[in-house]
Design a protein around this motif. Structure first.
Motif, mmCIF file in Angstrom:
data_model
loop_
_atom_site.group_PDB
_atom_site.id
_atom_site.type_symbol
_atom_site.label_atom_id
_atom_site.label_comp_id
_atom_site.label_asym_id
_atom_site.label_seq_id
_atom_site.Cartn_x
_atom_site.Cartn_y
_atom_site.Cartn_z
ATOM 1 N N ASN A 275 0.813 -1.224 0.000
ATOM 2 C CA ASN A 275 0.000 0.000 0.000
ATOM 3 C C ASN A 275 0.843 1.269 0.000
ATOM 4 O OD1 ASN A 275 -2.536 -1.343 0.131
ATOM 5 N ND2 ASN A 275 -2.110 -1.797 2.267
ATOM 6 N N LEU A 276 2.169 1.161 0.038
ATOM 7 C CA LEU A 276 3.038 2.325 0.156
ATOM 8 C C LEU A 276 3.346 3.024 -1.162
ATOM 9 C CD1 LEU A 276 5.577 1.125 2.864
ATOM 10 C CD2 LEU A 276 3.596 2.618 3.128
ATOM 11 N N GLY A 277 2.885 2.518 -2.281
ATOM 12 C CA GLY A 277 3.159 3.146 -3.569
ATOM 13 C C GLY A 277 2.267 4.350 -3.823
ATOM 14 N N THR A 278 2.480 4.988 -4.960
ATOM 15 C CA THR A 278 1.698 6.142 -5.388
ATOM 16 C C THR A 278 0.728 5.687 -6.471
ATOM 17 O OG1 THR A 278 3.603 7.557 -4.958
ATOM 18 C CG2 THR A 278 1.852 8.470 -6.323
ATOM 19 N N ASP A 279 -0.559 5.996 -6.296
ATOM 20 C CA ASP A 279 -1.594 5.523 -7.226
ATOM 21 C C ASP A 279 -1.864 6.508 -8.351
ATOM 22 O OD1 ASP A 279 -1.834 3.377 -5.562
ATOM 23 O OD2 ASP A 279 -3.737 3.997 -4.681
ATOM 24 N N CYS A 280 -2.252 5.939 -9.474
ATOM 25 C CA CYS A 280 -2.739 6.688 -10.624
ATOM 26 C C CYS A 280 -3.974 5.926 -11.102
ATOM 27 C CB CYS A 280 -1.671 6.732 -11.706
ATOM 28 S SG CYS A 280 -2.171 7.675 -13.144
ATOM 29 N N VAL A 281 -5.153 6.414 -10.751
ATOM 30 C CA VAL A 281 -6.393 5.713 -11.069
ATOM 31 C C VAL A 281 -6.916 6.225 -12.405
ATOM 32 C CG1 VAL A 281 -8.741 5.228 -10.295
ATOM 33 C CG2 VAL A 281 -6.893 5.388 -8.629
ATOM 34 N N GLU B 83 -0.319 0.976 -25.281
ATOM 35 C CA GLU B 83 0.806 1.708 -24.714
ATOM 36 C C GLU B 83 0.285 2.967 -24.034
ATOM 37 O OE1 GLU B 83 4.459 4.019 -26.607
ATOM 38 O OE2 GLU B 83 4.666 1.837 -26.781
ATOM 39 N N TYR B 84 0.636 3.111 -22.757
ATOM 40 C CA TYR B 84 0.249 4.280 -21.978
ATOM 41 C C TYR B 84 1.442 5.200 -21.814
ATOM 42 C CZ TYR B 84 -3.940 1.796 -20.307
ATOM 43 O OH TYR B 84 -5.124 1.126 -20.214
ATOM 44 N N THR B 85 1.170 6.482 -21.666
ATOM 45 C CA THR B 85 2.185 7.456 -21.307
ATOM 46 C C THR B 85 1.775 8.060 -19.969
ATOM 47 O OG1 THR B 85 2.620 7.963 -23.626
ATOM 48 C CG2 THR B 85 3.368 9.566 -21.997
ATOM 49 N N PHE B 86 2.659 7.951 -18.975
ATOM 50 C CA PHE B 86 2.401 8.495 -17.647
ATOM 51 C C PHE B 86 3.407 9.598 -17.356
ATOM 52 C CE2 PHE B 86 0.963 4.072 -17.241
ATOM 53 C CZ PHE B 86 -0.335 4.280 -16.805
ATOM 54 N N GLU B 87 2.994 10.552 -16.544
ATOM 55 C CA GLU B 87 3.908 11.563 -16.031
ATOM 56 C C GLU B 87 4.137 11.306 -14.555
ATOM 57 O OE1 GLU B 87 3.769 15.775 -18.363
ATOM 58 O OE2 GLU B 87 2.228 15.450 -16.865
ATOM 59 N N ILE B 88 5.347 11.563 -14.118
ATOM 60 C CA ILE B 88 5.659 11.548 -12.693
ATOM 61 C C ILE B 88 6.098 12.963 -12.378
ATOM 62 C CG2 ILE B 88 7.075 10.590 -10.865
ATOM 63 C CD1 ILE B 88 7.430 8.103 -12.586
ATOM 64 N N ASP B 89 5.296 13.644 -11.583
ATOM 65 C CA ASP B 89 5.538 15.053 -11.306
ATOM 66 C C ASP B 89 4.889 15.397 -9.968
ATOM 67 O OD1 ASP B 89 5.911 17.798 -11.345
ATOM 68 O OD2 ASP B 89 5.084 18.077 -13.339
ATOM 69 N N PRO B 90 5.606 16.037 -9.064
ATOM 70 C CA PRO B 90 5.013 16.378 -7.773
ATOM 71 C C PRO B 90 4.031 17.546 -7.831
ATOM 72 C CG PRO B 90 7.279 17.152 -7.864
ATOM 73 C CD PRO B 90 7.022 16.377 -9.121
ATOM 74 N N SER B 91 4.037 18.323 -8.919
ATOM 75 C CA SER B 91 3.150 19.485 -9.000
ATOM 76 C C SER B 91 1.725 19.056 -9.334
ATOM 77 C CB SER B 91 3.659 20.471 -10.051
ATOM 78 O OG SER B 91 3.427 19.955 -11.342
ATOM 79 N N THR B 92 0.789 19.955 -9.145
ATOM 80 C CA THR B 92 -0.627 19.662 -9.400
ATOM 81 C C THR B 92 -1.115 20.252 -10.723
ATOM 82 O OG1 THR B 92 -1.268 21.595 -8.115
ATOM 83 C CG2 THR B 92 -1.218 19.473 -6.963
ATOM 84 N N LYS B 93 -0.202 20.587 -11.613
ATOM 85 C CA LYS B 93 -0.611 21.146 -12.899
ATOM 86 C C LYS B 93 -1.323 20.081 -13.732
ATOM 87 C CE LYS B 93 3.742 20.233 -15.249
ATOM 88 N NZ LYS B 93 4.837 20.743 -15.997
ATOM 89 N N ASP B 94 -2.014 20.516 -14.782
ATOM 90 C CA ASP B 94 -2.742 19.597 -15.654
ATOM 91 C C ASP B 94 -1.792 18.683 -16.412
ATOM 92 O OD1 ASP B 94 -5.168 20.697 -14.922
ATOM 93 O OD2 ASP B 94 -5.210 22.122 -16.587
ATOM 94 N N ASN B 95 -2.309 17.518 -16.810
ATOM 95 C CA ASN B 95 -1.516 16.574 -17.601
ATOM 96 C C ASN B 95 -1.166 17.183 -18.945
ATOM 97 O OD1 ASN B 95 -1.845 14.725 -15.589
ATOM 98 N ND2 ASN B 95 -3.325 13.468 -16.676
ATOM 99 N N ALA B 96 0.001 16.840 -19.446
ATOM 100 C CA ALA B 96 0.405 17.245 -20.784
ATOM 101 C C ALA B 96 -0.426 16.465 -21.803
ATOM 102 C CB ALA B 96 1.891 16.970 -20.988
ATOM 103 N N GLY C 62 -1.585 13.912 -24.401
ATOM 104 C CA GLY C 62 -1.211 12.531 -24.664
ATOM 105 C C GLY C 62 -0.857 11.731 -23.429
ATOM 106 N N VAL C 63 -0.925 12.341 -22.259
ATOM 107 C CA VAL C 63 -0.593 11.652 -21.015
ATOM 108 C C VAL C 63 -1.856 10.998 -20.465
ATOM 109 C CG1 VAL C 63 0.179 11.961 -18.631
ATOM 110 C CG2 VAL C 63 1.346 13.138 -20.494
ATOM 111 N N SER C 64 -1.768 9.708 -20.156
ATOM 112 C CA SER C 64 -2.917 8.963 -19.657
ATOM 113 C C SER C 64 -3.235 9.303 -18.215
ATOM 114 C CB SER C 64 -2.667 7.462 -19.765
ATOM 115 O OG SER C 64 -2.388 7.115 -21.089
ATOM 116 N N CYS C 65 -2.200 9.494 -17.417
ATOM 117 C CA CYS C 65 -2.403 9.729 -15.994
ATOM 118 C C CYS C 65 -1.114 10.280 -15.394
ATOM 119 C CB CYS C 65 -2.789 8.407 -15.315
ATOM 120 S SG CYS C 65 -3.541 8.579 -13.706
ATOM 121 N N ARG C 66 -1.225 10.866 -14.191
ATOM 122 C CA ARG C 66 -0.066 11.451 -13.521
ATOM 123 C C ARG C 66 0.102 10.854 -12.128
ATOM 124 N NH1 ARG C 66 1.966 17.308 -13.331
ATOM 125 N NH2 ARG C 66 1.037 17.166 -15.359
ATOM 126 N N PHE C 67 1.342 10.488 -11.846
ATOM 127 C CA PHE C 67 1.714 10.080 -10.498
ATOM 128 C C PHE C 67 2.266 11.323 -9.805
ATOM 129 C CE2 PHE C 67 2.196 6.027 -12.782
ATOM 130 C CZ PHE C 67 1.493 5.190 -11.941
#
Length: 172
Positions: free
Chosen positions: A95-101, A112-125, A127-132
């Motif tokens: 349960n310690l991971g970071t979720d992207c629902v 093929e998915y494209t994910f972003e890993i970014d600590p900010s709360t800005k909108d997804n770029a 073509g990005v499926s989800c953000r961690f």
């Protein structure tokens, strides 16, 4: 004996059709009521395959992932980070991971998915499926697991069930 008229034939065919449908409905209903054997074991999701990770500058990364999520219980992904391959593939607490629902997927073929890993709360770029929402540092390892919805019928609770671990990548 008189031959059947077209009207009489249609009436007979519609009655036959009605009774065959009625019998089918009754059979399905009775089968559903009498079925007491159902699985209490949660379905296991297939793990994703991490393809690549690239740095977009200042702790922002893009990950390419290949995954297949054919079941309606599919919910998204969980990202694990750590200092070794063993640590991210076998965390002490799943349960310690970071979720992207993600929104529910009905795709059966690998995609093929494209994910972003970014600590900010800005909108997804685009073509990005989800953000961690996480911070990565170069040299750390990452792995992912698929999240599935697990429903416990005995106590009416639900939780996430995670898949086996994906392969690992080293953050550039």
């Amino acid at each position: 004996m008189a031959e059947e008229t077209p009207r009489r034939k249609r009436k007979k065919m519609s009655l036959d059709s009605y009774f065959s449908r009625y019998i089918l409905v009754v059979f399905v209903f009775l089968s559903g009521i009498s079925c007491t054997n159902y699985s209490t074991t949660a379905s296991v999701q297939a793990p994703p395959t991490l393809i690549s990770i690239t740095s977009n500058g200042s702790s922002n990364f893009t990950i390419k992932v290949r995954a297949q999520n054919p079941e309606f219980i599919f919910q998204g992904y969980r990202l694990y980070t750590g200092i070794s391959e063993k640590e991210v593939q076998n965390p002490t607490d799943l349960n310690l991971g970071t979720d992207c629902v993600l929104a529910s997927s009905t795709i059966v073929q690998p995609v093929e998915y494209t994910f972003e890993i970014d600590p900010s709360t800005k909108d997804n770029a685009t073509g990005v499926s989800c953000r961690f929402f996480a911070t990565l540092t170069p040299g750390t390892y990452i792995a992912m697991r698929t999240l599935g919805l697990a429903v416990n019928l005995q106590n009416s609770s639900s939780s996430f069930k995670v898949s086996p671990s994906s392969n690992t990548l080293i953050v550039p």
